[in-house]
Scaffold this active site. Structure first.
Site, PDB file in Angstrom:
ATOM      1  N   PHE A  11     -18.432  23.520  -5.990  1.00  0.00           N
ATOM      2  CA  PHE A  11     -19.234  24.134  -7.061  1.00  0.00           C
ATOM      3  C   PHE A  11     -20.364  24.982  -6.459  1.00  0.00           C
ATOM      4  O   PHE A  11     -20.393  26.218  -6.617  1.00  0.00           O
ATOM      5  CB  PHE A  11     -19.749  23.002  -7.958  1.00  0.00           C
ATOM      6  CG  PHE A  11     -20.907  23.340  -8.836  1.00  0.00           C
ATOM      7  CD1 PHE A  11     -20.925  24.507  -9.589  1.00  0.00           C
ATOM      8  CD2 PHE A  11     -22.004  22.476  -8.923  1.00  0.00           C
ATOM      9  CE1 PHE A  11     -22.008  24.808 -10.420  1.00  0.00           C
ATOM     10  CE2 PHE A  11     -23.079  22.759  -9.745  1.00  0.00           C
ATOM     11  CZ  PHE A  11     -23.089  23.932 -10.483  1.00  0.00           C
ATOM     12  N   LEU A  73     -22.830  21.984   3.284  1.00  0.00           N
ATOM     13  CA  LEU A  73     -22.776  21.485   1.907  1.00  0.00           C
ATOM     14  C   LEU A  73     -21.640  20.493   1.703  1.00  0.00           C
ATOM     15  O   LEU A  73     -21.519  19.921   0.615  1.00  0.00           O
ATOM     16  CB  LEU A  73     -22.610  22.654   0.918  1.00  0.00           C
ATOM     17  CG  LEU A  73     -23.875  23.390   0.483  1.00  0.00           C
ATOM     18  CD1 LEU A  73     -24.449  24.227   1.618  1.00  0.00           C
ATOM     19  CD2 LEU A  73     -23.596  24.298  -0.709  1.00  0.00           C
ATOM     20  N   ASN A  99     -20.974  17.177  13.460  1.00  0.00           N
ATOM     21  CA  ASN A  99     -20.094  18.291  13.857  1.00  0.00           C
ATOM     22  C   ASN A  99     -20.682  19.634  13.428  1.00  0.00           C
ATOM     23  O   ASN A  99     -20.622  20.613  14.168  1.00  0.00           O
ATOM     24  CB  ASN A  99     -18.702  18.107  13.254  1.00  0.00           C
ATOM     25  CG  ASN A  99     -17.922  16.993  13.944  1.00  0.00           C
ATOM     26  OD1 ASN A  99     -18.201  16.657  15.097  1.00  0.00           O
ATOM     27  ND2 ASN A  99     -16.966  16.414  13.240  1.00  0.00           N
ATOM     28  N   TYR A 145     -23.537   7.339  -0.823  1.00  0.00           N
ATOM     29  CA  TYR A 145     -24.020   8.726  -0.912  1.00  0.00           C
ATOM     30  C   TYR A 145     -25.467   8.816  -0.448  1.00  0.00           C
ATOM     31  O   TYR A 145     -25.806   9.632   0.413  1.00  0.00           O
ATOM     32  CB  TYR A 145     -23.884   9.196  -2.353  1.00  0.00           C
ATOM     33  CG  TYR A 145     -24.292  10.628  -2.608  1.00  0.00           C
ATOM     34  CD1 TYR A 145     -23.562  11.685  -2.078  1.00  0.00           C
ATOM     35  CD2 TYR A 145     -25.394  10.928  -3.416  1.00  0.00           C
ATOM     36  CE1 TYR A 145     -23.928  13.007  -2.334  1.00  0.00           C
ATOM     37  CE2 TYR A 145     -25.755  12.229  -3.681  1.00  0.00           C
ATOM     38  CZ  TYR A 145     -25.017  13.278  -3.141  1.00  0.00           C
ATOM     39  OH  TYR A 145     -25.385  14.584  -3.407  1.00  0.00           O
ATOM     40  N   THR A 175     -27.972  20.013 -10.518  1.00  0.00           N
ATOM     41  CA  THR A 175     -27.705  21.427 -10.751  1.00  0.00           C
ATOM     42  C   THR A 175     -26.431  21.567 -11.576  1.00  0.00           C
ATOM     43  O   THR A 175     -25.504  20.768 -11.421  1.00  0.00           O
ATOM     44  CB  THR A 175     -27.574  22.150  -9.392  1.00  0.00           C
ATOM     45  OG1 THR A 175     -28.793  21.971  -8.673  1.00  0.00           O
ATOM     46  CG2 THR A 175     -27.301  23.636  -9.568  1.00  0.00           C
ATOM     47  N   ARG A 186     -19.856  14.230 -14.069  1.00  0.00           N
ATOM     48  CA  ARG A 186     -21.300  14.478 -14.133  1.00  0.00           C
ATOM     49  C   ARG A 186     -21.690  14.736 -15.585  1.00  0.00           C
ATOM     50  O   ARG A 186     -20.883  15.144 -16.419  1.00  0.00           O
ATOM     51  CB  ARG A 186     -21.675  15.672 -13.256  1.00  0.00           C
ATOM     52  CG  ARG A 186     -21.531  15.343 -11.789  1.00  0.00           C
ATOM     53  CD  ARG A 186     -22.158  16.411 -10.920  1.00  0.00           C
ATOM     54  NE  ARG A 186     -21.162  17.226 -10.268  1.00  0.00           N
ATOM     55  CZ  ARG A 186     -21.364  17.887  -9.127  1.00  0.00           C
ATOM     56  NH1 ARG A 186     -22.521  17.836  -8.529  1.00  0.00           N
ATOM     57  NH2 ARG A 186     -20.414  18.620  -8.586  1.00  0.00           N
TER      58      ARG A 186
HETATM   59  P1  NAD Z   1     -18.596  19.703  -4.817  1.00  0.00           P
HETATM   60  O1  NAD Z   1     -17.878  18.422  -4.772  1.00  0.00           O
HETATM   61  O2  NAD Z   1     -18.194  20.691  -5.843  1.00  0.00           O
HETATM   62  O3  NAD Z   1     -18.550  20.442  -3.412  1.00  0.00           O
HETATM   63  C1  NAD Z   1     -18.478  19.762  -2.190  1.00  0.00           C
HETATM   64  C2  NAD Z   1     -17.425  20.455  -1.340  1.00  0.00           C
HETATM   65  O4  NAD Z   1     -17.338  19.801  -0.076  1.00  0.00           O
HETATM   66  C3  NAD Z   1     -16.034  20.370  -1.968  1.00  0.00           C
HETATM   67  O5  NAD Z   1     -15.444  21.653  -2.000  1.00  0.00           O
HETATM   68  C4  NAD Z   1     -15.261  19.422  -1.053  1.00  0.00           C
HETATM   69  O6  NAD Z   1     -13.892  19.678  -1.031  1.00  0.00           O
HETATM   70  C5  NAD Z   1     -15.960  19.677   0.275  1.00  0.00           C
HETATM   71  N1  NAD Z   1     -15.830  18.575   1.209  1.00  0.00           N
HETATM   72  C6  NAD Z   1     -16.081  17.258   0.989  1.00  0.00           C
HETATM   73  N2  NAD Z   1     -15.827  16.548   2.093  1.00  0.00           N
HETATM   74  C7  NAD Z   1     -15.419  17.432   3.045  1.00  0.00           C
HETATM   75  C8  NAD Z   1     -15.018  17.299   4.409  1.00  0.00           C
HETATM   76  N3  NAD Z   1     -14.981  16.119   5.015  1.00  0.00           N
HETATM   77  N4  NAD Z   1     -14.649  18.414   5.082  1.00  0.00           N
HETATM   78  C9  NAD Z   1     -14.679  19.632   4.471  1.00  0.00           C
HETATM   79  N5  NAD Z   1     -15.053  19.803   3.183  1.00  0.00           N
HETATM   80  C10 NAD Z   1     -15.413  18.713   2.485  1.00  0.00           C
HETATM   81  O7  NAD Z   1     -20.151  19.344  -4.959  1.00  0.00           O
HETATM   82  P2  NAD Z   1     -21.406  20.303  -5.161  1.00  0.00           P
HETATM   83  O8  NAD Z   1     -22.064  19.926  -6.422  1.00  0.00           O
HETATM   84  O9  NAD Z   1     -21.028  21.724  -4.936  1.00  0.00           O
HETATM   85  O10 NAD Z   1     -22.347  19.810  -3.979  1.00  0.00           O
HETATM   86  C11 NAD Z   1     -22.463  20.549  -2.763  1.00  0.00           C
HETATM   87  C12 NAD Z   1     -23.501  19.890  -1.881  1.00  0.00           C
HETATM   88  O11 NAD Z   1     -24.771  19.884  -2.535  1.00  0.00           O
HETATM   89  C13 NAD Z   1     -23.184  18.437  -1.534  1.00  0.00           C
HETATM   90  O12 NAD Z   1     -23.553  18.203  -0.198  1.00  0.00           O
HETATM   91  C14 NAD Z   1     -24.072  17.652  -2.470  1.00  0.00           C
HETATM   92  O13 NAD Z   1     -24.420  16.412  -1.929  1.00  0.00           O
HETATM   93  C15 NAD Z   1     -25.279  18.568  -2.588  1.00  0.00           C
HETATM   94  N6  NAD Z   1     -25.993  18.331  -3.850  1.00  0.00           N
HETATM   95  C16 NAD Z   1     -25.477  18.791  -5.035  1.00  0.00           C
HETATM   96  C17 NAD Z   1     -26.163  18.532  -6.210  1.00  0.00           C
HETATM   97  C18 NAD Z   1     -25.668  19.037  -7.551  1.00  0.00           C
HETATM   98  O14 NAD Z   1     -26.313  18.779  -8.566  1.00  0.00           O
HETATM   99  N7  NAD Z   1     -24.578  19.773  -7.625  1.00  0.00           N
HETATM  100  C19 NAD Z   1     -27.342  17.785  -6.195  1.00  0.00           C
HETATM  101  C20 NAD Z   1     -27.802  17.305  -4.976  1.00  0.00           C
HETATM  102  C21 NAD Z   1     -27.131  17.609  -3.807  1.00  0.00           C
HETATM  103  N1  UDP Z   2     -24.571  10.061 -17.818  1.00  0.00           N
HETATM  104  C1  UDP Z   2     -24.331   9.789 -19.157  1.00  0.00           C
HETATM  105  N2  UDP Z   2     -23.087  10.049 -19.647  1.00  0.00           N
HETATM  106  C2  UDP Z   2     -22.096  10.586 -18.881  1.00  0.00           C
HETATM  107  C3  UDP Z   2     -22.354  10.875 -17.517  1.00  0.00           C
HETATM  108  C4  UDP Z   2     -23.605  10.592 -17.014  1.00  0.00           C
HETATM  109  O1  UDP Z   2     -25.212   9.309 -19.881  1.00  0.00           O
HETATM  110  O2  UDP Z   2     -20.987  10.789 -19.412  1.00  0.00           O
HETATM  111  C5  UDP Z   2     -25.931   9.811 -17.279  1.00  0.00           C
HETATM  112  C6  UDP Z   2     -25.958   9.024 -15.986  1.00  0.00           C
HETATM  113  O3  UDP Z   2     -25.951   7.637 -16.244  1.00  0.00           O
HETATM  114  C7  UDP Z   2     -27.273   9.501 -15.375  1.00  0.00           C
HETATM  115  C8  UDP Z   2     -27.392  10.940 -15.858  1.00  0.00           C
HETATM  116  O4  UDP Z   2     -26.524  11.052 -16.982  1.00  0.00           O
HETATM  117  O5  UDP Z   2     -28.349   8.759 -15.881  1.00  0.00           O
HETATM  118  C9  UDP Z   2     -26.998  11.966 -14.823  1.00  0.00           C
HETATM  119  O6  UDP Z   2     -25.727  11.617 -14.334  1.00  0.00           O
HETATM  120  P1  UDP Z   2     -24.938  12.516 -13.268  1.00  0.00           P
HETATM  121  O7  UDP Z   2     -23.755  11.739 -12.856  1.00  0.00           O
HETATM  122  O8  UDP Z   2     -24.718  13.880 -13.808  1.00  0.00           O
HETATM  123  O9  UDP Z   2     -25.974  12.690 -12.068  1.00  0.00           O
HETATM  124  P2  UDP Z   2     -26.847  11.651 -11.211  1.00  0.00           P
HETATM  125  O10 UDP Z   2     -26.753  10.290 -11.784  1.00  0.00           O
HETATM  126  O11 UDP Z   2     -26.262  11.735  -9.847  1.00  0.00           O
HETATM  127  O12 UDP Z   2     -28.213  12.198 -11.314  1.00  0.00           O
END
Ligand code: NAD
Ligand code: UDP
Length: 326
Positions: A11, A73, A99, A145, A175, A186
């Site tokens: 994403f 990421l 890595n 995580y 996000t 999510r």
């Molecule tokens: P996502 O799952 O859409 O993207 C993660 C990507 O990493 C995927 O394309 C997956 O295939 C790839 N991946 C996972 N393990 C891998 C591996 N071993 N080798 C190669 N590729 C691998 O999630 P996202 O929401 O895009 O999150 C991206 C990053 O941002 C993550 O590190 C996540 O922890 C961090 N992050 C995201 C959010 C959010 O709200 N989206 C919040 C906090 C942190």
């Molecule tokens: N949540 C919810 N209903 C859903 C999915 C999530 O009420 O169908 C709640 C979840 O318990 C959390 C918040 O929404 O309190 C955000 O959840 P998400 O999984 O998006 O992110 P994170 O918990 O990692 O912040």
């Protein structure tokens, strides 16, 4: 610049690919598609400055040619994903991060770690400043995580201390936006899908827990600023507007024009009760702050969810919501 983006098919990673290509950089997207989607970068196939390497960052990989920056990421990010992929999540946060750091050091490249607000756990301090050390249950269901990301932060600063590596850390808060997987579990993607399908919106607990939701374009501007900087941070990147999950349900109903009801389900174990970033550090040092209000961001996201490809994807993928971690 030539930038390697691990997790570039996910994403956030795919939006980062787009943003860097737009400004003229070359991009190497490295992904094993364990939680990402090839379709996220399908429109970049054949782009002269884009290269896709399908590889698992935990098992070692090779990137030929120069590298100026590594944006790390790769990691499952949705709670159902990291519960399902528990060991893989620990591996990508530890071995995968090492890595990616080695690649950066070998090329004297800038390294940016995508860390998370989850390093604060269920925060005792509110709102969360970068100085806060967090409140994480090391053996709870979220620990695979949270602790992987905390370890990744520790490894990143150790590489800076020992190897003088040019590293930076961003702590990303929730996000949302186009390209979220409709069935990733999510809250934003789940509520939008349920509202569009006329199903009840599933609120975990009483919906009084809070989150602060940042639109993806804002977040990506922050990551790009961090790639260009020579700062360590860590920087909170998130939208300080905080709302309850119940308020979010109302906003999604408005954005979709849905009259779906609400269904209350048990709260997952260790679900953080509140979350709001203090972003003064990023504002002052990176010149970054979010711009997109949530109603506008949700409109863009809903528009994407109603496009045909998403409907097809939602129909064929298993629904990951309400899985484990209770
Ligand atoms: P996502 O799952 O859409 O993207 C993660 C990507 O990493 C995927 O394309 C997956 O295939 C790839 N991946 C996972 N393990 C891998 C591996 N071993 N080798 C190669 N590729 C691998 O999630 P996202 O929401 O895009 O999150 C991206 C990053 O941002 C993550 O590190 C996540 O922890 C961090 N992050 C995201 C959010 C959010 O709200 N989206 C919040 C906090 C942190
Ligand atoms: N949540 C919810 N209903 C859903 C999915 C999530 O009420 O169908 C709640 C979840 O318990 C959390 C918040 O929404 O309190 C955000 O959840 P998400 O999984 O998006 O992110 P994170 O918990 O990692 O912040």
């Amino acid at each position: 610049m030539r930038v390697v983006i691990t997790g570039g098919g996910g994403f956030l990673g795919s939006h980062l690919c787009d943003a860097l290509l737009r400004r003229g950089d070359r991009v190497v997207c490295l992904d094993d598609f364990s939680t990402g989607e090839p379709g996220n970068v399908g429109h970049l196939r054949g782009h002269p400055r884009f290269q896709l390497i399908r590889a698992d960052v935990t098992t070692g990989f090779d990137v030929a040619g120069p590298v100026d920056a590594v944006a790390h990421l790769a990691s499952p990010a949705s709670p159902p994903d990291y519960h399902r992929l528990s060991l893989e999540t620990l591996a990508v946060g530890s071995k995968g991060t090492e890595n990616a750091l080695r690649l950066a050091v070998a090329h004297r490249a800038r390294f940016v770690l995508a860390s998370t607000s989850e390093v604060y756990g269920d925060p005792a301090a509110h709102p969360q400043r970068e100085e806060y050390w967090g409140n994480v249950n090391p053996i709870g269901p979220r620990s695979v995580y949270d602790e992987a990301k905390r370890f990744a932060e520790a490894l990143t600063v150790a590489y800076r201390r020992r190897m003088r590596a040019d590293v930076g850390i961003v702590r990303i808060f929730n996000t949302y936006g186009p390209r979220m997987r409709p069935n990733d579990g999510r809250v934003v993607s789940t509520f939008i899908r349920q509202a569009l399908d006329g199903q009840p919106l599933t609120l975990y607990g009483d919906g009084s827990q809070t989150r602060s939701f940042c639109y993806v374009d804002d977040l990506i501007r922050g990551i790009v600023a961090m790639i260009d900087a020579d700062l360590l941070g860590p920087f909170n990147l998130g939208n300080p507007r905080e709302q309850t999950v119940r308020e979010l349900a109302e906003l999604v109903r408005e954005a979709t024009g849905s009259d779906s009801g609400l269904e209350f389900l048990p709260l997952p174990v260790d679900d953080p009760t509140r979350r709001r970033p203090v972003i003064e550090r990023a504002r002052e040092q990176l010149g970054w702050s979010p711009r997109v209000p949530i109603d506008e961001g949700l409109r863009h996201t809903v528009a994407w969810f109603t496009s045909g490809s998403v409907a097809r994807r939602a129909a064929t993928e298993p629904n990951l919501g309400m899985s484990v971690g209770r």
